[in-house]
Design an enzyme around this catalytic site. Structure first.
Site, mmCIF file in Angstrom:
data_model
loop_
_atom_site.group_PDB
_atom_site.id
_atom_site.type_symbol
_atom_site.label_atom_id
_atom_site.label_comp_id
_atom_site.label_asym_id
_atom_site.label_seq_id
_atom_site.Cartn_x
_atom_site.Cartn_y
_atom_site.Cartn_z
ATOM 1 N N HIS A 125 -13.098 9.627 -7.245
ATOM 2 C CA HIS A 125 -12.269 9.473 -8.379
ATOM 3 C C HIS A 125 -11.067 10.639 -8.047
ATOM 4 O O HIS A 125 -10.670 11.292 -8.920
ATOM 5 C CB HIS A 125 -12.888 9.742 -9.674
ATOM 6 C CG HIS A 125 -13.563 8.454 -10.186
ATOM 7 N ND1 HIS A 125 -14.800 8.311 -9.549
ATOM 8 C CD2 HIS A 125 -12.988 7.729 -11.144
ATOM 9 C CE1 HIS A 125 -14.990 7.331 -10.223
ATOM 10 N NE2 HIS A 125 -13.990 6.708 -11.106
ATOM 11 N N HIS A 170 -9.420 2.050 -4.248
ATOM 12 C CA HIS A 170 -10.287 1.248 -3.659
ATOM 13 C C HIS A 170 -12.023 1.717 -3.873
ATOM 14 O O HIS A 170 -11.965 2.769 -4.361
ATOM 15 C CB HIS A 170 -10.396 1.093 -2.024
ATOM 16 C CG HIS A 170 -9.059 0.681 -1.471
ATOM 17 N ND1 HIS A 170 -8.912 -0.673 -1.353
ATOM 18 C CD2 HIS A 170 -7.908 1.409 -1.094
ATOM 19 C CE1 HIS A 170 -7.448 -0.713 -0.908
ATOM 20 N NE2 HIS A 170 -7.111 0.536 -0.544
ATOM 21 N N CYS A 183 0.728 -1.316 0.069
ATOM 22 C CA CYS A 183 0.042 0.124 -0.112
ATOM 23 C C CYS A 183 0.945 1.316 0.168
ATOM 24 O O CYS A 183 0.243 2.377 -0.044
ATOM 25 C CB CYS A 183 -0.927 -0.073 1.088
ATOM 26 S SG CYS A 183 -2.298 -1.247 1.062
ATOM 27 N N GLU A 202 -13.134 -0.581 2.921
ATOM 28 C CA GLU A 202 -12.128 -0.415 1.944
ATOM 29 C C GLU A 202 -12.048 -1.701 1.088
ATOM 30 O O GLU A 202 -11.978 -1.409 -0.280
ATOM 31 C CB GLU A 202 -10.793 -0.428 2.650
ATOM 32 C CG GLU A 202 -9.813 -0.083 1.794
ATOM 33 C CD GLU A 202 -8.332 0.231 2.477
ATOM 34 O OE1 GLU A 202 -8.041 1.208 2.878
ATOM 35 O OE2 GLU A 202 -7.740 -0.636 2.542
#
Length: 150
Positions: free
Chosen positions: A75, A31, A25, A136
């Protein structure tokens, strides 16, 4: 009349990177987040009120969460403002991408804390934020409860 909890669910796509992290990560990735927002209050009992029987109109709750969270984070790519990825963040912003430089490491835990603060400020005074659940992945989520944060 007693208190009632109502919940509205939202979804949005967000990218992030965890600087300094020792796993995958640390790389930029994304996600499909699911956010459940639960508020608590007493249903309206005034028979002349257009929203008789409601704690809060789901449409009103949707407007708050959409403006404060979904419209901001959907986004977008979230970086800690102190990240070594700052050059990448600046490049993305220069190219018109939606980048959020947060005051925190953009983990689900910190994001749900941020979301709670933003939502609480916008709720009517007779409505309390009860809990948030930020999912998530299908099997990983962070939860915030008002009762844990007195």
């Amino acid at each position: 009349m007693g208190n009632i909890r109502i919940t509205k669910q939202f979804s949005f796509e967000t990218g992030h990177a965890l600087f300094g992290y020792d796993g995958k990560c640390r790389n930029v990735h994304g996600h499909s987040y699911k956010l459940s927002v639960t508020v608590i209050g007493k249903p309206i009992t005034d028979t002349s009120h257009v929203k008789l029987g409601m704690v809060i109109d789901f449409t009103d709750l949707k407007k708050i969460v959409k403006e404060e969270i979904v419209d901001q984070f959907d986004h977008a790519t979230v970086f800690n403002k102190n990240t070594p990825h700052i050059e990448l963040a600046n490049e993305l912003m220069e190219r018109g991408h939606n980048v959020i430089l947060a005051e925190y490491q953009p983990t689900s835990e910190n994001m749900v804390l941020d979301f709670a603060d933003k939502i609480k400020l916008r709720l009517p005074e007779n409505i309390l934020l009860h809990s948030l659940k930020l999912q998530e992945t299908d099997s990983s989520f962070a939860e915030w409860y008002a009762s844990d944060n007195l």
